[in-house]
Design an enzyme around this catalytic site. Sequence first.
Site, PDB file in Angstrom:
ATOM      1  N   TYR A 112      41.131  40.879  29.044  1.00 27.85           N
ATOM      2  CA  TYR A 112      40.501  39.562  29.267  1.00 27.85           C
ATOM      3  C   TYR A 112      39.255  39.422  28.402  1.00 27.85           C
ATOM      4  O   TYR A 112      39.056  38.407  27.724  1.00 27.85           O
ATOM      5  CB  TYR A 112      40.133  39.420  30.753  1.00 27.85           C
ATOM      6  CG  TYR A 112      39.142  38.303  31.033  1.00 27.85           C
ATOM      7  CD1 TYR A 112      39.518  36.970  30.938  1.00 27.85           C
ATOM      8  CD2 TYR A 112      37.818  38.588  31.400  1.00 27.85           C
ATOM      9  CE1 TYR A 112      38.605  35.944  31.193  1.00 27.85           C
ATOM     10  CE2 TYR A 112      36.908  37.571  31.656  1.00 27.85           C
ATOM     11  CZ  TYR A 112      37.306  36.250  31.550  1.00 27.85           C
ATOM     12  OH  TYR A 112      36.408  35.244  31.798  1.00 27.85           O
TER      13      TYR A 112
HETATM   14  P1  NAD Z   1      39.302  28.479  36.967  1.00 25.93           P
HETATM   15  O1  NAD Z   1      40.581  29.232  36.860  1.00 25.93           O
HETATM   16  O2  NAD Z   1      38.898  27.999  38.300  1.00 25.93           O
HETATM   17  O3  NAD Z   1      39.324  27.235  35.952  1.00 25.93           O
HETATM   18  C1  NAD Z   1      39.980  27.291  34.698  1.00 25.93           C
HETATM   19  C2  NAD Z   1      40.888  26.066  34.597  1.00 25.93           C
HETATM   20  O4  NAD Z   1      41.459  26.038  33.287  1.00 25.93           O
HETATM   21  C3  NAD Z   1      42.059  26.094  35.589  1.00 25.93           C
HETATM   22  O5  NAD Z   1      42.028  24.949  36.450  1.00 25.93           O
HETATM   23  C4  NAD Z   1      43.297  26.112  34.708  1.00 25.93           C
HETATM   24  O6  NAD Z   1      44.389  25.359  35.228  1.00 25.93           O
HETATM   25  C5  NAD Z   1      42.770  25.514  33.411  1.00 25.93           C
HETATM   26  N1  NAD Z   1      43.586  25.902  32.260  1.00 25.93           N
HETATM   27  C6  NAD Z   1      43.900  27.160  31.872  1.00 25.93           C
HETATM   28  N2  NAD Z   1      44.695  27.122  30.793  1.00 25.93           N
HETATM   29  C7  NAD Z   1      44.879  25.805  30.484  1.00 25.93           C
HETATM   30  C8  NAD Z   1      45.623  25.129  29.488  1.00 25.93           C
HETATM   31  N3  NAD Z   1      46.367  25.793  28.592  1.00 25.93           N
HETATM   32  N4  NAD Z   1      45.586  23.774  29.458  1.00 25.93           N
HETATM   33  C9  NAD Z   1      44.867  23.079  30.388  1.00 25.93           C
HETATM   34  N5  NAD Z   1      44.173  23.676  31.376  1.00 25.93           N
HETATM   35  C10 NAD Z   1      44.181  25.025  31.425  1.00 25.93           C
HETATM   36  O7  NAD Z   1      38.165  29.430  36.331  1.00 25.93           O
HETATM   37  P2  NAD Z   1      36.586  29.339  36.414  1.00 25.93           P
HETATM   38  O8  NAD Z   1      36.115  30.472  37.215  1.00 25.93           O
HETATM   39  O9  NAD Z   1      36.177  27.951  36.736  1.00 25.93           O
HETATM   40  O10 NAD Z   1      36.216  29.657  34.889  1.00 25.93           O
HETATM   41  C11 NAD Z   1      36.080  28.608  33.932  1.00 25.93           C
HETATM   42  C12 NAD Z   1      35.831  29.225  32.572  1.00 25.93           C
HETATM   43  O11 NAD Z   1      34.637  30.005  32.605  1.00 25.93           O
HETATM   44  C13 NAD Z   1      36.934  30.139  32.077  1.00 25.93           C
HETATM   45  O12 NAD Z   1      37.056  29.968  30.685  1.00 25.93           O
HETATM   46  C14 NAD Z   1      36.396  31.534  32.381  1.00 25.93           C
HETATM   47  O13 NAD Z   1      36.917  32.509  31.505  1.00 25.93           O
HETATM   48  C15 NAD Z   1      34.922  31.327  32.166  1.00 25.93           C
HETATM   49  N6  NAD Z   1      34.062  32.241  32.930  1.00 25.93           N
HETATM   50  C16 NAD Z   1      34.064  32.188  34.303  1.00 25.93           C
HETATM   51  C17 NAD Z   1      33.197  33.023  35.004  1.00 25.93           C
HETATM   52  C18 NAD Z   1      33.137  33.022  36.513  1.00 25.93           C
HETATM   53  O14 NAD Z   1      32.374  33.826  37.061  1.00 25.93           O
HETATM   54  N7  NAD Z   1      33.886  32.164  37.214  1.00 25.93           N
HETATM   55  C19 NAD Z   1      32.351  33.896  34.318  1.00 25.93           C
HETATM   56  C20 NAD Z   1      32.422  33.953  32.919  1.00 25.93           C
HETATM   57  C21 NAD Z   1      33.264  33.090  32.240  1.00 25.93           C
HETATM   58  C1  UGA Z   2      33.833  37.505  37.034  1.00 28.66           C
HETATM   59  C2  UGA Z   2      34.970  36.490  36.795  1.00 28.66           C
HETATM   60  O1  UGA Z   2      36.061  36.788  37.676  1.00 28.66           O
HETATM   61  C3  UGA Z   2      35.441  36.549  35.360  1.00 28.66           C
HETATM   62  O2  UGA Z   2      36.365  35.486  35.151  1.00 28.66           O
HETATM   63  C4  UGA Z   2      34.240  36.386  34.464  1.00 28.66           C
HETATM   64  O3  UGA Z   2      34.576  36.382  33.124  1.00 28.66           O
HETATM   65  C5  UGA Z   2      33.216  37.474  34.730  1.00 28.66           C
HETATM   66  O4  UGA Z   2      32.793  37.336  36.098  1.00 28.66           O
HETATM   67  C6  UGA Z   2      31.991  37.358  33.866  1.00 28.66           C
HETATM   68  O5  UGA Z   2      30.877  37.532  34.357  1.00 28.66           O
HETATM   69  O6  UGA Z   2      32.147  37.136  32.677  1.00 28.66           O
HETATM   70  P1  UGA Z   2      33.778  39.988  37.800  1.00 28.66           P
HETATM   71  O7  UGA Z   2      32.376  40.310  37.436  1.00 28.66           O
HETATM   72  O8  UGA Z   2      34.807  41.072  37.752  1.00 28.66           O
HETATM   73  O9  UGA Z   2      34.368  38.832  36.908  1.00 28.66           O
HETATM   74  O10 UGA Z   2      33.659  39.305  39.238  1.00 28.66           O
HETATM   75  P2  UGA Z   2      34.523  39.498  40.549  1.00 28.66           P
HETATM   76  O11 UGA Z   2      35.952  39.186  40.250  1.00 28.66           O
HETATM   77  O12 UGA Z   2      33.852  38.750  41.624  1.00 28.66           O
HETATM   78  O13 UGA Z   2      34.371  41.088  40.809  1.00 28.66           O
HETATM   79  C7  UGA Z   2      33.097  41.681  40.974  1.00 28.66           C
HETATM   80  C8  UGA Z   2      33.268  43.118  41.422  1.00 28.66           C
HETATM   81  O14 UGA Z   2      33.895  43.108  42.718  1.00 28.66           O
HETATM   82  C9  UGA Z   2      34.171  43.970  40.526  1.00 28.66           C
HETATM   83  O15 UGA Z   2      33.628  45.263  40.405  1.00 28.66           O
HETATM   84  C10 UGA Z   2      35.494  44.035  41.288  1.00 28.66           C
HETATM   85  O16 UGA Z   2      36.224  45.212  41.058  1.00 28.66           O
HETATM   86  C11 UGA Z   2      35.028  43.975  42.725  1.00 28.66           C
HETATM   87  N1  UGA Z   2      36.039  43.415  43.639  1.00 28.66           N
HETATM   88  C12 UGA Z   2      36.591  42.201  43.395  1.00 28.66           C
HETATM   89  C13 UGA Z   2      36.390  44.131  44.761  1.00 28.66           C
HETATM   90  O17 UGA Z   2      35.892  45.244  45.006  1.00 28.66           O
HETATM   91  N2  UGA Z   2      37.311  43.603  45.616  1.00 28.66           N
HETATM   92  C14 UGA Z   2      37.895  42.391  45.412  1.00 28.66           C
HETATM   93  O18 UGA Z   2      38.727  41.949  46.234  1.00 28.66           O
HETATM   94  C15 UGA Z   2      37.515  41.661  44.266  1.00 28.66           C
END
Ligand code: NAD
Ligand code: UGA
Length: 333
Positions: free
Chosen positions: A161
């Site tokens: 990822y």
């Molecule tokens: P999310 O899965 O809730 O939202 C992503 C959306 O993108 C989904 O609704 C999905 O249907 C849409 N999507 C994916 N592929 C697509 C395509 N080909 N065409 C149209 N739509 C498409 O995820 P999120 O947590 O809201 O994350 C949003 C963005 O931020 C992502 O790019 C993710 O990698 C990035 N990000 C999230 C986090 C986090 O902590 N949530 C942290 C770092 C980066």
């Molecule tokens: C999150 C988002 O899921 C990613 O999409 C994003 O890119 C990333 O943040 C980011 O900062 O860039 P992550 O930090 O792995 O990734 O966040 P969580 O999915 O909430 O996991 C946090 C920690 O909790 C990890 O160590 C994971 O192994 C742990 N975890 C998660 C558990 O122990 N149990 C669970 O059920 C889920």
Amino acid sequence: MTQHAPQTLTAAPRRAVVTGAAGFIGSHLAHALVQAGTVVVGVDRRAPATDRAAAANLAALQPLPTYLHVTADLLDCAIEPLLVDADVVFHLAGVPGVRPSWGPEFSEYVACNVLATHRVMDAARHMGVPRLVVASSSSVYGPTDGGASVETDRLQPASPYAVTKLAEEQLCLAHARHTRCPASVVALRYFTVYGPRQRPDMFTHRALEAALTGRPLRLYGDGHQRRDFTYVDDAVAATIAAAGAPATDEVINVGGGSNASLLEVINIAKSLTGREIRVRQENPRSGDVLTTRANPRRAHEVLGWQPQVGLHNGMRAQMQALTAESTAYGHAA
Ligand code: NAD
Ligand code: UGA
């Protein structure tokens, strides 16, 4: 949205496109933009008519007259017509989540995070969109010594990822360096975003859900891993600021304020709900790093941004949203 005081934002754009608008962060972003007076076109491949999570994320948005939702897959739809007259594209669509990316879904990660991004950038260039803000990830840093990550640090992504997110941000920057590309790019490295409507695979959601339902919480590792948890309204404020920032092709950390271990998250979930959590410890998962921590200096300098919401208050808002949602659907959270 929550009851927290909104941040002071730079002027909102007149017209914007939000990809991934049916997702967690994208739906909050689109809502905040509309509230600030922006006309928003939201695009997502998940259809609210058939996808319950998308419908819930879009519930407050779809009735608003200055919000137009388009269900389309960025891998094959005509993107240019969506960008007509846009001042900015916020490109948040993608496949998130560290751990499943080792599996057969990797092709989806490559398709949505890299190939679809290439199509979005091509369309932005053809349509002369002046600014593209792209969602990158703290995961691009990989393992660290526990200190704060600076944007110029050596990058060692530790999961498939993370590799696709690094490819995505660098692809956007490569397009921006193209001599005929009018779009400047701001890539935001979000650090573990949480808050209402957080994706259900993420830890904060799972800890609160375990407390509210009594179902066990699977803990991958010993719980001492730390994250720079970022409240969703703070992430949105940084994202809107990035649309108007005087920046040419930047990478900026969006995180900080709430560095905590998973054990601390569990304790907050227990104290907020007044309930116990049954923890089932499992092996650490491949690709997870021990610590993420953002150096927030660049975000402050370029975006004038700093996080406002601490973990306890942010988790309280997330818990209230989960409770309201379970009451609305008539089941335990
Ligand atoms: P999310 O899965 O809730 O939202 C992503 C959306 O993108 C989904 O609704 C999905 O249907 C849409 N999507 C994916 N592929 C697509 C395509 N080909 N065409 C149209 N739509 C498409 O995820 P999120 O947590 O809201 O994350 C949003 C963005 O931020 C992502 O790019 C993710 O990698 C990035 N990000 C999230 C986090 C986090 O902590 N949530 C942290 C770092 C980066
Ligand atoms: C999150 C988002 O899921 C990613 O999409 C994003 O890119 C990333 O943040 C980011 O900062 O860039 P992550 O930090 O792995 O990734 O966040 P969580 O999915 O909430 O996991 C946090 C920690 O909790 C990890 O160590 C994971 O192994 C742990 N975890 C998660 C558990 O122990 N149990 C669970 O059920 C889920």
